[in-house]
Design a protein around this motif. Sequence first.
Motif, PDB file in Angstrom:
ATOM      1  N   PRO A  96       6.792 -15.121  -5.108  1.00 47.10           N
ATOM      2  CA  PRO A  96       5.591 -14.719  -5.896  1.00 47.10           C
ATOM      3  C   PRO A  96       5.672 -13.152  -6.408  1.00 47.10           C
ATOM      4  O   PRO A  96       5.425 -12.854  -7.491  1.00 47.10           O
ATOM      5  N   ASP A  97       6.317 -12.081  -5.386  1.00 43.38           N
ATOM      6  CA  ASP A  97       6.136 -10.898  -5.779  1.00 43.38           C
ATOM      7  C   ASP A  97       7.415 -10.601  -6.812  1.00 43.38           C
ATOM      8  O   ASP A  97       7.141  -9.759  -7.720  1.00 43.38           O
TER       9      ASP A  97
ATOM     10  N   LEU B  44       7.088 -11.313 -14.708  1.00 43.80           N
ATOM     11  CA  LEU B  44       6.132 -11.330 -15.742  1.00 43.80           C
ATOM     12  C   LEU B  44       5.630 -10.087 -16.286  1.00 43.80           C
ATOM     13  O   LEU B  44       5.357  -9.861 -17.459  1.00 43.80           O
TER      14      LEU B  44
ATOM     15  N   HIS C  52      -5.719 -10.750 -18.324  1.00 51.33           N
ATOM     16  CA  HIS C  52      -6.561 -10.797 -17.294  1.00 51.33           C
ATOM     17  C   HIS C  52      -6.209  -9.975 -15.985  1.00 51.33           C
ATOM     18  O   HIS C  52      -6.811  -9.569 -15.274  1.00 51.33           O
TER      19      HIS C  52
ATOM     20  N   MET D   4      12.505   3.296  -2.944  1.00 52.45           N
ATOM     21  CA  MET D   4      11.564   1.851  -3.142  1.00 52.45           C
ATOM     22  C   MET D   4      12.331   0.688  -2.837  1.00 52.45           C
ATOM     23  O   MET D   4      11.774  -0.336  -2.594  1.00 52.45           O
ATOM     24  N   ILE D   5      13.699   0.934  -2.478  1.00 50.66           N
ATOM     25  CA  ILE D   5      14.342  -0.207  -2.030  1.00 50.66           C
ATOM     26  C   ILE D   5      14.565  -0.471  -0.733  1.00 50.66           C
ATOM     27  O   ILE D   5      14.489  -1.466   0.004  1.00 50.66           O
TER      28      ILE D   5
ATOM     29  N   THR E  23      12.175  -3.552   0.622  1.00 45.75           N
ATOM     30  CA  THR E  23      11.810  -3.169  -0.566  1.00 45.75           C
ATOM     31  C   THR E  23      10.121  -3.217  -0.571  1.00 45.75           C
ATOM     32  O   THR E  23       9.446  -3.559   0.451  1.00 45.75           O
ATOM     33  N   ASN E  24       9.617  -2.370  -1.529  1.00 44.62           N
ATOM     34  CA  ASN E  24       8.095  -2.282  -1.601  1.00 44.62           C
ATOM     35  C   ASN E  24       7.541  -3.492  -1.872  1.00 44.62           C
ATOM     36  O   ASN E  24       6.276  -3.697  -1.367  1.00 44.62           O
ATOM     37  N   GLY E  25       8.150  -4.496  -2.319  1.00 40.31           N
ATOM     38  CA  GLY E  25       7.377  -5.845  -2.218  1.00 40.31           C
ATOM     39  C   GLY E  25       7.455  -6.399  -0.757  1.00 40.31           C
ATOM     40  O   GLY E  25       6.333  -7.161  -0.436  1.00 40.31           O
TER      41      GLY E  25
ATOM     42  N   MET F  58       3.884  -7.116   1.053  1.00 40.65           N
ATOM     43  CA  MET F  58       3.762  -8.546   1.646  1.00 40.65           C
ATOM     44  C   MET F  58       3.270  -8.284   3.440  1.00 40.65           C
ATOM     45  O   MET F  58       2.461  -9.030   3.896  1.00 40.65           O
TER      46      MET F  58
ATOM     47  N   VAL G  38      -2.665 -19.089  -0.876  1.00 35.38           N
ATOM     48  CA  VAL G  38      -1.671 -18.066  -0.185  1.00 35.38           C
ATOM     49  C   VAL G  38      -0.700 -17.418  -1.452  1.00 35.38           C
ATOM     50  O   VAL G  38      -0.563 -16.340  -1.308  1.00 35.38           O
ATOM     51  N   LEU G  39      -0.230 -18.556  -2.241  1.00 35.68           N
ATOM     52  CA  LEU G  39       0.735 -17.930  -3.101  1.00 35.68           C
ATOM     53  C   LEU G  39       0.183 -16.838  -4.123  1.00 35.68           C
ATOM     54  O   LEU G  39       0.314 -15.980  -4.751  1.00 35.68           O
TER      55      LEU G  39
ATOM     56  N   TYR H 146      -0.306 -13.506  -2.331  1.00 37.55           N
ATOM     57  CA  TYR H 146       0.860 -12.786  -2.691  1.00 37.55           C
ATOM     58  C   TYR H 146       1.396 -12.329  -3.812  1.00 37.55           C
ATOM     59  O   TYR H 146       2.116 -11.301  -3.940  1.00 37.55           O
ATOM     60  N   ALA H 147       0.782 -12.966  -4.868  1.00 35.03           N
ATOM     61  CA  ALA H 147       0.916 -12.609  -6.236  1.00 35.03           C
ATOM     62  C   ALA H 147       0.466 -11.183  -6.433  1.00 35.03           C
ATOM     63  O   ALA H 147       0.791 -10.447  -7.427  1.00 35.03           O
ATOM     64  N   PHE H 148      -0.660 -11.097  -5.622  1.00 34.88           N
ATOM     65  CA  PHE H 148      -1.287  -9.765  -5.842  1.00 34.88           C
ATOM     66  C   PHE H 148      -1.290  -8.631  -4.783  1.00 34.88           C
ATOM     67  O   PHE H 148      -1.911  -7.977  -4.277  1.00 34.88           O
TER      68      PHE H 148
ATOM     69  N   HIS I 208       1.490  -6.750  -4.293  1.00 29.29           N
ATOM     70  CA  HIS I 208       1.797  -5.318  -4.478  1.00 29.29           C
ATOM     71  C   HIS I 208       0.525  -4.683  -5.355  1.00 29.29           C
ATOM     72  O   HIS I 208       0.161  -3.299  -4.876  1.00 29.29           O
TER      73      HIS I 208
ATOM     74  N   LYS J 185      -7.951  -2.411 -11.536  1.00 27.94           N
ATOM     75  CA  LYS J 185      -6.957  -3.092 -10.732  1.00 27.94           C
ATOM     76  C   LYS J 185      -7.653  -4.046  -9.597  1.00 27.94           C
ATOM     77  O   LYS J 185      -7.429  -5.122  -9.444  1.00 27.94           O
TER      78      LYS J 185
ATOM     79  N   ALA K 189      -9.068  -6.990 -11.334  1.00 25.16           N
ATOM     80  CA  ALA K 189      -8.113  -7.976 -11.688  1.00 25.16           C
ATOM     81  C   ALA K 189      -7.766  -8.826 -10.265  1.00 25.16           C
ATOM     82  O   ALA K 189      -7.475 -10.030 -10.326  1.00 25.16           O
TER      83      ALA K 189
ATOM     84  N   VAL L  45       0.684 -15.963 -12.238  1.00 22.26           N
ATOM     85  CA  VAL L  45       1.973 -15.946 -11.531  1.00 22.26           C
ATOM     86  C   VAL L  45       2.310 -17.225 -10.829  1.00 22.26           C
ATOM     87  O   VAL L  45       3.439 -17.660 -10.799  1.00 22.26           O
TER      88      VAL L  45
END
Lengths: 615, 615
Positions: A343-344, A350, A584, B437-438, B442-444, B448, B513-514, B517-519, B521, B593, B596, B604
Amino acid sequence: MAQLIADRRDVDFVLHEQIGMVDHESFDEFNKKTIDLIVSEARNLAIKEILPTFKDGDEIGCKLENGKVTVPESFKRAWNLYCEGEWLAMCDDPEVGGQGMPKLVGCAALEYMVGANSAFMLYYGMTHGAAKLVEAFGTEDQKKRYMKKMFAGVWGGTMLLTESEAGSDVGALTTTATKKADGTYSIQGSKIFISAGDHDLCENIIHPVLARIDGAPAGTRGISLFLVPKYHVNDDGNLGDFNNIVCTGLEHKMGIHGNATASLSLGEKGECIGTLLGEENKGMAAMFRMMNEARAFVGMQGFAVASAAYMYALDYSRNRVQGKYLLAGKDPAAKNVTIIRHPDVKRQLLNMKVYTEGMRSLIYYYGKCSDIVRITDDERLRADTSALIEVLTPVVKGYVTDKALEVCSHGVQVYGGYGYISEYPVEQLMRDSRIFMIYEGTNGIQAMDLIGRKLGMNKGKSFKYFIDQMRKTIEEAKAIEGIEALVEKVDHAVSRLEALAQKIGQRARSEKVLNAYAFAHPFLEVTGDVTFAWMHLWRASVAAPRLVEKVGSLEKKAVAAKAEKNKDAAFYAGQIESARFFIHTLLPAAYGKMDAILEGDSCVEDILDVSFGSK
Amino acid sequence: MAQLIADRRDVDFVLHEQIGMVDHESFDEFNKKTIDLIVSEARNLAIKEILPTFKDGDEIGCKLENGKVTVPESFKRAWNLYCEGEWLAMCDDPEVGGQGMPKLVGCAALEYMVGANSAFMLYYGMTHGAAKLVEAFGTEDQKKRYMKKMFAGVWGGTMLLTESEAGSDVGALTTTATKKADGTYSIQGSKIFISAGDHDLCENIIHPVLARIDGAPAGTRGISLFLVPKYHVNDDGNLGDFNNIVCTGLEHKMGIHGNATASLSLGEKGECIGTLLGEENKGMAAMFRMMNEARAFVGMQGFAVASAAYMYALDYSRNRVQGKYLLAGKDPAAKNVTIIRHPDVKRQLLNMKVYTEGMRSLIYYYGKCSDIVRITDDERLRADTSALIEVLTPVVKGYVTDKALEVCSHGVQVYGGYGYISEYPVEQLMRDSRIFMIYEGTNGIQAMDLIGRKLGMNKGKSFKYFIDQMRKTIEEAKAIEGIEALVEKVDHAVSRLEALAQKIGQRARSEKVLNAYAFAHPFLEVTGDVTFAWMHLWRASVAAPRLVEKVGSLEKKAVAAKAEKNKDAAFYAGQIESARFFIHTLLPAAYGKMDAILEGDSCVEDILDVSFGSK
């Protein structure tokens, strides 16, 4: 094979389905088939000939040795093919040697070529801009002597504005022009940061130079424009003596190493002669006439580089296997998956997708506006569209290039550690992209232009016309089934932007002018956000009915089933998803920013120099 | 002279006025005078010895020639002085050769040294982390053989996790360890992206290596940790034979050229022997124990580099003269001004200021939390603070480094065209900062971690404790005159964050859950925004009464008059301005934010791979 540089399906969508050609007899020959051929040719040239120069540009770069500036060897073949294909003047009048192509089509061609190597295509940009100056302001003699060879790329062009003490403040320049008995001028001064300032791609370089004629007023009102060739051009067209424009250094830069950023000294060790281009003391006005085109080209650079970064990151994420699918839980038998399934990573892709698409729509739309201004028979439409171009220019230059850096940075992040090393292209794309926010007027200058000049243009009617164009799309979208929530949100966003523009416009004309300028960049940002929301709604309103055509409904499972087999369905579904994601998920942040602009806290004006930290 | 790297007044403010030392007898010797001396010493070393290596690191970089890796020559002197000053183990126990300094004070010292050259200080970071592993998990023999020399910087350390197919997914690694008759292990495999992986700063390098013992389970559950020296160490402490760890290449990177990012091959052409560190198959657990420290150090890198960029940009903006003051209108007699007077430049400087200050407060606060955990006699406080550290780690690593890139990019922008060339330091700082950031997750991954592990830790009580700390500041701030509006806004922000955390926590435990995780970050981002708002409110609540003390009131004109003459007044006034700017002008975007994230559009999850673009 993975798509490179740009998504051709999306290019075609914007060209033919979203924006569409101006309906005018002078474009009759540009039917869909012809356009497809042109875009394919441009893509071929870009991928086969220009893209291979991308790394050379970065790694070999430009060199100054024994007074000579050289570009990487591979640039020469690419340049010759590019010129032979008559791409340099593709959208210019046949009279000056151009192909008369619509700018809208030119956008698609340029996108591929700039995305392949933006540093390389800057030689085009500078040459073309200089040639346009000669076309617009040149005497018959100047045109005859220089113009066609410039439009053909046989000779290069530049633009000599910046000096070490005159950057954003052009009016501070000190280069002088002394009139000689024969009517020519002796030029003396030093210029810096000259893109494509010296190189061996062409046998001659024609420099438009801003300078002050002896006795002219201080500031911008005393600046004149001159045409100063690197080598004199004899009446028979042959090259004469060296004109004493000496390259005194090349900058070591974060990126675009393939373009020579030169310091040039004029007339220091021998006379440097130029001829007046246009009228005395009207140099700034001449520059302003060319400014929209120059700024739009920087927007194009940001966009094309962002698009390339997206294509690379997408391809990488489809091939790189790492980690298990989130829903696999702790199943030890679960196989690792490609990272596009995380997802991330999807969120980042996206992000890249929606900004790239927003840029493409906006920039092509801007191209179409230029076409309208050039060929329409409707005077009112021409005036309105000209004004619209003025309003859009800071968005195309400023907002697009701000976002281009972000897209490239996402690209690096999708690659993880690999993104940081030069083995992969995103590392260079990110470095290259950082200059676009600076040159041709920093994005701060763009923001001030929007607040200070564009908002109030024609008593606010130009900005209103821009708002009206968005409303037109919203009205049309109301008739489309399945995108009701998007319409409602964009409608709200446009109303908020309109109200905000009035407030900040008033502020800029009041005693709170400092406050208005402190919020100039945030205002540019939200203007860009709403513009992109508009573009995405427009895209969705075109895509939704076509998706229904393909699938029979917009029902999620039916769409998914069809999309897996049918490329068009997949594409149109992706358009709806882009609009959803932008409107959105990203757009709401703009409302918070608008709230802050509205509140207009005076902190930026209030804080004292000493309070930033002791000296 | 302009301040370099960090604003000393702000360093002192955070140390002594905002955060303050843990009140405990074991820190009694660290009174204000001692701390001032330590910070001054660190600053001297940083400015006089480390900063001069900054450009060498970038321009000369590390080289691999004839199998040997060299660092720039100037690094050696700086390293020796750094080690002689016993800085490497400044906060470690005297038992292991450390200075026992509070971590809070260590933050101030590190900030200067890392800000001077982050690539150089990465040799420290890797060595220290490896030494801590030996301290925590080593046998007596391992400690005796390696530890003190590592803490003294005589020998270097690294961390060998990553392989080409095992990055974020460490469990996929394929390096093997085969037990020998004498209890040691024969190691075979290839590792990549090893920071400080090979170099000539030290005569030996001790590598902690993750590998899988023959027959161990797949995935992370079968990973063990080994200590593998570059050269064997004999019982008498002298160096023995080469242990067949061969550097097969160095990466060409966007930045941090001064640190050798090595590919290492172990045991390919001769046996490579390691000893087990800790228990079999417990390698990941050991890594996790060190992870907070490693991640916090990356946050420190982002912060220190951002702070340096701010200092440079501030100094430049105070000296660079360009353009007229906006209120001068068209007065031809108006002189050009320094660019710090232009609203758009001030806005950018304020941006840099508030993020740098927020980072400093957060990172020092985190340092104090580590001190509490180490020395408090209150078990409950220790447990709560440990948990708080867990919650803060993704913010310190992820949010700080995201913002560090932005701060550096603003730095480039303030310099204009000069910012893009390597003549000025911001160009390199921006490139250097992009890696933060990596690496170290990683920041992702950080995002998470926050959503997936930290939110639900101790049934949500840990996150609640974090919220409570913010509320405590808010309650205290309510008693302070003149900052009522700030209190109200931060109170609102904290409540919104708390509510949002509950929602997204629930989502992460549901079938959605997906979506959570899409949100992830965006959620990390708003958590960071609110954390910084907290820190700024805290700062303002300390500064406001002191400003009143100096000035007699908070009235604008009185403050301005006093601030021009009095450095403390100027500083405290700047604190109120920072809080205003962050809370009134930047924080509102976070609400958009949050909206959203709350809405949680499923785009996502829904978008199909094929809809990202055709293959």
